[in-house]
Design a protein around this motif. Structure first.
Motif, short mmCIF file in Angstrom:
data_model
loop_
_atom_site.label_atom_id
_atom_site.label_comp_id
_atom_site.label_asym_id
_atom_site.label_seq_id
_atom_site.Cartn_x
_atom_site.Cartn_y
_atom_site.Cartn_z
N LEU A 8 1.17 6.76 -6.78
CA LEU A 8 0.06 7.67 -7.09
C LEU A 8 0.45 9.13 -6.85
CD1 LEU A 8 -2.95 5.66 -5.66
CD2 LEU A 8 -2.38 6.03 -8.05
N GLU A 9 1.20 9.40 -5.79
CA GLU A 9 1.65 10.76 -5.54
C GLU A 9 2.60 11.22 -6.64
OE1 GLU A 9 3.29 10.62 -1.60
OE2 GLU A 9 1.32 10.88 -0.65
N GLU A 31 3.41 20.77 -2.14
CA GLU A 31 3.71 19.86 -1.04
C GLU A 31 3.07 20.35 0.26
OE1 GLU A 31 7.77 18.58 1.02
OE2 GLU A 31 7.66 18.07 -1.11
N ASP A 32 3.13 21.67 0.50
CA ASP A 32 2.51 22.23 1.70
C ASP A 32 1.00 22.03 1.69
OD1 ASP A 32 4.96 23.01 2.62
OD2 ASP A 32 4.75 25.11 2.00
N GLU A 33 0.38 22.19 0.52
CA GLU A 33 -1.06 21.98 0.42
C GLU A 33 -1.41 20.52 0.69
OE1 GLU A 33 -2.24 23.39 -3.41
OE2 GLU A 33 -1.87 25.49 -2.88
N GLU A 34 -0.55 19.61 0.23
CA GLU A 34 -0.80 18.19 0.48
C GLU A 34 -0.68 17.88 1.97
OE1 GLU A 34 1.93 16.05 -1.95
OE2 GLU A 34 0.98 16.67 -3.80
N ASN A 41 0.82 -1.21 0.00
CA ASN A 41 0.00 0.00 0.00
C ASN A 41 0.85 1.26 0.00
OD1 ASN A 41 -2.36 -1.49 -0.03
ND2 ASN A 41 -2.62 -1.41 2.19
N THR A 42 1.95 1.25 0.75
CA THR A 42 2.85 2.40 0.78
C THR A 42 3.47 2.64 -0.58
OG1 THR A 42 3.35 1.95 3.11
CG2 THR A 42 4.85 3.42 1.93
N LYS A 51 2.02 14.39 -9.20
CA LYS A 51 2.96 15.49 -9.40
C LYS A 51 3.36 15.60 -10.87
CE LYS A 51 4.84 16.12 -4.86
NZ LYS A 51 5.97 16.57 -4.10
N VAL A 52 3.58 14.47 -11.52
CA VAL A 52 3.96 14.49 -12.93
C VAL A 52 2.82 15.05 -13.77
CG1 VAL A 52 4.47 12.99 -14.91
CG2 VAL A 52 5.70 12.67 -12.78
N SER A 53 1.60 14.63 -13.47
CA SER A 53 0.47 15.13 -14.26
C SER A 53 0.25 16.62 -14.03
CB SER A 53 -0.80 14.34 -13.93
OG SER A 53 -1.18 14.55 -12.60
N LYS A 54 0.43 17.10 -12.80
CA LYS A 54 0.31 18.54 -12.55
C LYS A 54 1.41 19.30 -13.29
CE LYS A 54 -1.94 18.52 -8.03
NZ LYS A 54 -1.79 18.83 -6.61
#
Length: 126
Positions: free
Chosen positions: A30-31, A116-119, A23-24, A35-38
C-alpha cells in the motif's frame, strides 16, 4: 495434556506470525502504491503544465516573429531573428544541461524525502 497445550501455543504463535508477516507485506504494498500514485499524479500535472507552457511559448514566438516582420518590413528578417534567438537559447540550455539535470535530480530527491518525513511525522503522532 501438557503436550497438546504447547502444540496449540506454537500453532497460535505460528498463525500470529503469519498474520503479522501478511499484514506487513500488505502495508509495504500500500505504501508503494501510494508513492507510485503520488509520483504519477505529479508527473501528469508536470506534463500538462509543460505542454501548456510549450503552447504559450510557441504562440509568443510566432507573435514576435510577425511583429519583427512588420518592424523590418520583411518576413524572413523577422522570423530569422526569432529563429536565431531560439537557437541561441537552445545552445545556452545545452551548455547548462548538466547543472540543470543535477538540480532536477536533487529536487526529486528532496520531494521524496519530504514525503517520507511527512509520513514519519504522521505515524509518530498516531
Amino acid at each position: 495434556m501438557e503436550d497438546k497445550t504447547v502444540t496449540s501455543l506454537f500453532e497460535e504463535m505460528k498463525s500470529d506470525v503469519t498474520g503479522y508477516v501478511t499484514n506487513t507485506i500488505e502495508i509495504v504494498k500500500l505504501e508503494a502504491f501510494e508513492k507510485v500514485s503520488k509520483g504519477a499524479a505529479s508527473t501528469a500535472i508536470t506534463l500538462f503544465l509543460v505542454s501548456f507552457i510549450f503552447l504559450i511559448l510557441a504562440l509568443a514566438l510566432l507573435t514576435l516573429g510577425f511583429y519583427l516582420a512588420d518592424v523590418f518590413d520583411s518576413n524572413w528578417k523577422g522570423f530569422g531573428i526569432v529563429t536565431l534567438g531560439t537557437i541561441a537559447l537552445t545552445l545556452v540550455l545545452l551548455l547548462i544541461k548538466k547543472p540543470l539535470k543535477h538540480s532536477i535530480i536533487n529536487s526529486v530527491i528532496k520531494f521524496l524525502q519530504r514525503q517520507e518525513d511527512e509520513e514519519v511525522k504522521f505515524t509518530t503522532k498516531s
